[in-house]
Write a protein that holds these residues in place. Structure first.
Motif, short mmCIF file in Angstrom:
data_model
loop_
_atom_site.label_atom_id
_atom_site.label_comp_id
_atom_site.label_asym_id
_atom_site.label_seq_id
_atom_site.Cartn_x
_atom_site.Cartn_y
_atom_site.Cartn_z
N LEU A 4 1.19 -0.72 0.43
CA LEU A 4 0.15 0.11 0.12
C LEU A 4 0.56 1.03 0.17
O LEU A 4 0.76 2.35 -0.82
N LEU A 5 2.28 1.48 0.04
CA LEU A 5 2.77 2.01 1.24
C LEU A 5 3.58 2.76 -0.14
O LEU A 5 3.31 4.06 -0.68
N LYS A 6 4.09 1.41 -0.49
CA LYS A 6 4.51 1.96 -2.33
C LYS A 6 3.66 2.31 -3.79
O LYS A 6 3.63 2.83 -4.17
N ASN A 7 2.38 2.10 -3.36
CA ASN A 7 1.30 2.47 -4.33
C ASN A 7 1.11 3.29 -4.44
O ASN A 7 0.91 4.83 -4.96
N LEU A 8 0.24 4.13 -2.83
CA LEU A 8 0.65 5.79 -2.71
C LEU A 8 1.52 6.43 -2.52
O LEU A 8 1.02 7.53 -3.38
N SER A 9 2.58 6.25 -3.08
CA SER A 9 4.04 7.02 -2.91
C SER A 9 3.69 7.16 -4.59
O SER A 9 4.79 7.97 -4.99
N SER A 10 4.00 5.93 -5.56
CA SER A 10 4.07 6.14 -6.55
C SER A 10 3.25 5.94 -7.77
O SER A 10 3.71 6.80 -8.91
N VAL A 11 1.74 5.97 -7.26
CA VAL A 11 0.74 5.87 -8.48
C VAL A 11 -0.19 6.67 -7.92
O VAL A 11 -0.60 7.29 -6.60
N PRO A 12 -0.17 8.34 -8.46
CA PRO A 12 -1.48 9.38 -8.41
C PRO A 12 -2.68 8.91 -8.34
O PRO A 12 -3.64 7.93 -8.64
N THR A 13 -3.17 9.04 -6.89
CA THR A 13 -4.95 9.37 -7.14
C THR A 13 -5.88 9.98 -7.69
O THR A 13 -5.91 11.02 -8.20
N VAL A 14 -6.30 9.63 -8.56
CA VAL A 14 -6.97 10.09 -9.80
C VAL A 14 -8.47 10.00 -9.82
O VAL A 14 -9.12 9.43 -9.29
N ALA A 15 -8.98 11.24 -9.99
CA ALA A 15 -10.96 11.47 -9.51
C ALA A 15 -11.08 12.74 -10.77
O ALA A 15 -10.40 13.28 -10.67
N LYS A 16 -12.73 12.29 -11.29
CA LYS A 16 -13.16 12.97 -11.21
C LYS A 16 -13.55 14.19 -10.87
O LYS A 16 -14.17 14.23 -10.01
N ALA A 17 -13.79 15.35 -11.39
CA ALA A 17 -14.35 16.63 -10.65
C ALA A 17 -16.01 16.25 -10.50
O ALA A 17 -16.34 15.83 -10.80
N GLY A 18 -15.62 16.64 -8.85
CA GLY A 18 -17.40 16.45 -8.55
C GLY A 18 -17.62 14.93 -7.90
O GLY A 18 -18.69 14.38 -7.04
N GLU A 19 -16.86 14.08 -8.29
CA GLU A 19 -16.87 12.81 -8.11
C GLU A 19 -15.94 13.03 -6.54
O GLU A 19 -15.90 14.08 -5.88
N LYS A 20 -16.43 11.86 -5.50
CA LYS A 20 -16.21 11.78 -3.99
C LYS A 20 -14.79 11.02 -4.46
O LYS A 20 -14.40 10.53 -4.94
N VAL A 21 -14.07 11.41 -3.36
CA VAL A 21 -12.58 11.33 -3.15
C VAL A 21 -12.04 10.42 -1.32
O VAL A 21 -12.46 11.76 -1.25
N ARG A 22 -11.85 9.38 -1.19
CA ARG A 22 -11.58 8.59 -0.40
C ARG A 22 -10.56 8.11 -0.44
O ARG A 22 -10.64 7.48 -1.03
N ILE A 23 -9.57 8.76 0.45
CA ILE A 23 -7.62 8.51 0.86
C ILE A 23 -7.97 7.16 1.92
O ILE A 23 -7.59 7.86 3.16
N LYS A 24 -8.10 6.05 1.82
CA LYS A 24 -8.03 5.41 3.63
C LYS A 24 -7.08 4.81 3.44
O LYS A 24 -5.90 4.04 3.07
N ILE A 25 -5.68 4.81 4.88
CA ILE A 25 -4.67 5.15 4.75
C ILE A 25 -5.29 3.87 6.58
O ILE A 25 -4.59 4.52 7.59
N PRO A 26 -4.88 2.16 6.86
CA PRO A 26 -4.68 1.45 7.67
C PRO A 26 -3.04 1.58 8.06
O PRO A 26 -2.50 1.76 7.31
N PHE A 27 -3.08 1.76 9.27
CA PHE A 27 -1.82 1.53 10.58
C PHE A 27 -1.43 1.03 11.45
O PHE A 27 -3.39 -0.18 11.78
N GLU A 28 -0.21 0.42 11.82
CA GLU A 28 -0.52 -0.26 13.03
C GLU A 28 0.78 0.38 13.68
O GLU A 28 1.55 1.41 13.44
#
Length: 798
Positions: free
Chosen positions: A99-123
């Motif tokens: 997950l850490l690698k994906n978050l850092s290397s792959v941007p989160t893409v959304a269309k204007a007006g859409e709902k964005v939710r970025i959830k990061i589980p941790f320990e």
């Protein structure tokens, strides 16, 4: 006697990440020594995941996978030797590696007006504090954005995202064991902005019109695919689509026009998300190329309170037929509406106008007329007042060359004397080369300042320059001089002269001045551009370039001034050079909030406090916890480098009063303290003695007291702990009393005495020189009394 054993290698403290293996090892001088391991004073035996090994002279304690229960103080004893060390279990925040690698290397893409939710589980060890930042500023809940945090995850929610939500985000997870920063990028896709204007008319004729525009400043996150061009005839309401151009083409020509008709045009940019809003043009008229061109601006011949006389010249482009006359228009200065002076073309190139309002300032323009119609209008004339003419201004004073290089000359002068026409409205500059007898105007509009730079000159050439003052009556007498243009200096590519005085990272206290000087060299003089975080400087920042040095100046630094500043040099040779540095605006932290004390675990105290307000802008802030054991005692640090708002203190002695203090720290210093008001105390437990009745009467088992293990002498350093212990037997169980230098210690709160089934201990915390001396433990019962003595020696810290 056999030689004594000694330590070749002592135990040392170690810090281990939770889940990793750990090993404590020490070495003795004799191989026959068999040792015993203790944890927090209790003897250890082999258990799952913990083992003991001996390799020659080396004794090891090995933990396969460290957990929280393994934290504590360990002791190895063998024969007459003893060594101690602690294991500290670190459990910093952790996020799944994939997950850490994906978050850092792959941007989160959304269309204007859409709902964005970025959830990061941790320990990690609780509590874990989660902070979301965008462009170095902490995100807080508002009408559009929500930041949630639980004990297992943190989440950013944007119900309806917009283009302004694009950017680089950082999630910072902090607990007692460390900090984890996660960088991620959010890209919001939308329709493009309208094309950048204005729409320019490249060509206009009776048969076709060509327009031009610039690409949009923001393409919406996806490339522009094409442009849609529409047309509306003036006086009608319908828009007609003319066609579509590819993204590489920002010009369009239409032949769907009629001569002498006027039109509006509009252009939309299109990407994969749709079409932008439209960029509209001004009114465009389809005029035949045969019509005349624009004359030069008309000249003011004379002016009075009643009349103004103007004259003009024949335009350079007369069209395909003879000019039959001219149309003159006027307007009041400061307005945009032109009014006709004559409706019928006049053949003369001079016009005397009446019916003007006295005291008003007017501008005039002229258009030529031929068989094809009315041509383009000239530029406006110089403004002129409708009033009696005044005296022409005198000659300017002290005309001289203040600066000259290979392509330009800078002139300076002084105003004419007041008696020679004090109502000067501006100045005009004219020039001619040594081989040309005609004077050329250098400025289209009057110059208000008393300096002017003439550009575009040839090196090693001689020029003649003159300056006239202007007022309502016209130009005054010219002041003239001769100038020789030196050869241009050799070209030097722009280059920064960075030395030790120019820092790449600055820490500035809020309220102080930010002043950064960047020296450089370049020839010709470069264009200097300053940026902050890739954008133009805010209004509060001032950039000044002088004498091959450019300076950034901000009078009183604010937290918003934190960021990356870039200065760019570019000269006419096409060479570009950039230099960037970072500025961190900070301040001495504000004090933490009120302190609360709780006994979550028996015989411990958990100190919690409200965070310092400085946490919102200071990323390197941490806390230090101090304690003292009386209202006037010395404060001692018990916890440092704490990145949460919680600390647990375990070394409590029942019966003592404790006071706690918390301060916030950063690179600039320490905040004021936040302190407890009431002391914290754990009540001293009362020793309860339970006597079990004998079920039968047997042999008398009463025994006088005796020491099974006597006291031993101790040597400790100042500030450390001292544990003195012995073992006592006897029946009935003897009463134990401790003495120091013959003084009874039973009621002294500085000492902590225990008796656990005959194992008697005396604890001295934070020993000082005053604790040195002879200690005696007395054991008494009905059958007798015995004593054991030992001496405590205190050594100072080296």
């Amino acid at each position: 006697p056999a030689p004594r054993c000694h330590l070749n290698k002592q135990l040392i403290d170690i810090r281990v990440l939770k889940g990793e293996p750990a090993e404590l090892s020490c070495a003795v001088s004799r191989p026959e020594v068999t040792g015993t391991w203790f944890k927090d004073g209790l003897k250890l035996t082999s258990m799952d995941g913990v083992s003991f090994e001996k390799e020659g002279l080396v004794h090891k304690l090995i933990i396969n996978k460290v957990e929280d229960i393994h934290a504590g103080k360990y002791r190895f004893e063998g024969g007459d030797i003893k060594t101690e060390a602690s294991i500290f279990v670190e459990d910093p925040p952790q996020v799944d590696r994939v997950l850490l690698k994906n978050l850092s290397s792959v941007p989160t893409v959304a269309k204007a007006g859409e709902k964005v939710r970025i959830k990061i589980p941790f320990e990690g060890r609780l509590p874990v504090r989660a902070i979301w930042l965008k462009d170095r500023m902490e995100l807080v809940d508002d009408a559009r954005i929500r930041v949630d945090k639980t004990e297992t995850f943190t989440m950013l929610s944007i119900p309806s995202c917009e283009r302004k939500d694009c950017g680089d985000y950082k999630v910072r997870l902090k607990n007692d064991s460390g900090v984890l920063d996660i960088d991620l990028k959010l890209v919001v896709i939308d329709k493009p902005q309208p094309p950048a204007g204005p729409i320019k008319i490249v060509e206009s004729s009776a048969n076709d019109i060509t327009i031009q525009w610039n690409p949009p400043r923001d393409d919406g996150g996806k490339p522009v695919q094409s442009y849609i061009v529409e047309r509306q005839q003036v006086g009608k309401s319908d828009w007609e689509t003319l066609g579509e151009t590819p993204r590489s083409c920002t010009t369009f020509t239409t032949n769907k026009v009629e001569q002498d008709m006027s039109y509006y045009f509009r252009v939309r940019a299109v990407n994969a998300e749709g079409a932008s809003n439209a960029l509209e043009s001004d009114e465009v008229k389809a005029v035949s190329k045969a019509s005349p061109g624009a004359p030069d601006p008309p000249e003011i011949v004379s002016a009075s309170r009643d009349t103004i006389t103007i004259s003009w010249k024949v335009p350079r482009k007369t069209g395909s037929s003879r000019i039959v006359g001219y149309i003159v228009q006027k307007r009041k200065k400061g307005t945009t509406t032109w009014l006709p002076v004559n409706n019928v073309p006049i053949a003369d190139k001079k016009l005397k106008m009446t019916n003007l309002k006295k005291g008003l300032q007017y501008e005039f323009r002229v258009a030529a007329v031929n068989a094809a119609g009315v041509g383009d209008a000239s530029e406006p004339s110089q403004p002129v007042f409708a009033r009696d003419s005044t005296k022409s201004p005198g000659q300017v004073k002290d005309l001289k060359v203040s600066r000259s290089d290979g392509t330009s000359v800078t002139l300076t002068w002084k105003r004419p004397e007041a008696k020679d026409g004090s109502d000067v409205r501006g100045y005009e500059v004219e020039m001619r080369s040594s081989y040309n007898l005609n004077w050329t105007k250098c400025n289209a509009l009057p110059i208000e300042a008393t300096t002017y730079t003439v550009k575009g000159l040839q090196a090693k050439e001689r020029y003649f320059l003159r300056v006239r003052a202007l007022n309502d009556s016209g130009p005054g007498e010219a002041a003239e001089l001769e100038a020789f243009i030196e050869a241009a200096p050799p070209a030097v590519s722009p280059r920064f002269l960075i030395d030790d005085t120019v820092k790449s990272f600055l820490v500035i206290k809020a309220g102080n001045t930010i002043r950064v000087n960047i020296p450089f060299e370049a020839s010709p003089d470069p264009v200097v551009t300053w940026l902050k975080d890739g954008l133009p400087l805010p209004d509060r920042a001032v950039a000044v370039t002088k004498d091959d040095t450019t300076q950034l100046l901000i009078g009183a630094a604010e937290f918003a001034d934190t960021g990356t500043y870039t200065v760019e040099l570019q000269n006419g040779l096409g060479k570009r050079e950039t230099f960037s540095f970072q500025v961190q605006v900070t301040d001495i932290p504000q004090s933490p909030g009120p302190i609360q004390l709780q006994e979550n675990v028996p015989n411990t105290v958990t100190v919690t406090w409200e965070p310092s307000a400085s946490e919102k802008w200071e990323s390197n802030l941490y806390y230090t916890v101090l304690k003292r054991e009386s209202q006037k005692g010395v404060w001692r640090v018990v916890g440092d480098l704490i990145y949460t708002n919680k600390f647990t203190f375990t070394k409590l002695i029942p019966g003592r009063d404790y006071y706690f203090r918390v301060v916030a720290k950063n690179n600039l210093g320490t905040s004021g303290p936040s302190e407890t008001v009431q002391p914290w105390r754990i009540k001293k437990p009362k020793v309860e003695c339970q006597v079990k009745p004998q079920k039968y009467k047997g042999v008398n088992q009463n025994q006088p007291p005796r020491f099974l293990v006597p006291l031993k002498p101790h040597v400790v350093t100042t500030g450390s702990e001292c544990h003195m212990s012995c073992a006592v037997g006897g029946h009935p169980p003897p009463k134990i009393t401790w003495y120091k230098n013959s003084r009874d210690l039973s009621n002294d709160p500085s000492y902590f005495c225990t008796n656990d089934f005959g194992v008697c201990s005396l604890v001295v915390l934070g020993v000082t020189k005053h604790d040195e001396g002879e200690y005696v433990v007395e054991a008494t019962n009905e059958l007798g009394r015995v004593f054991s003595r030992a001496f405590l020696t205190i050594k100072g810290n080296k």
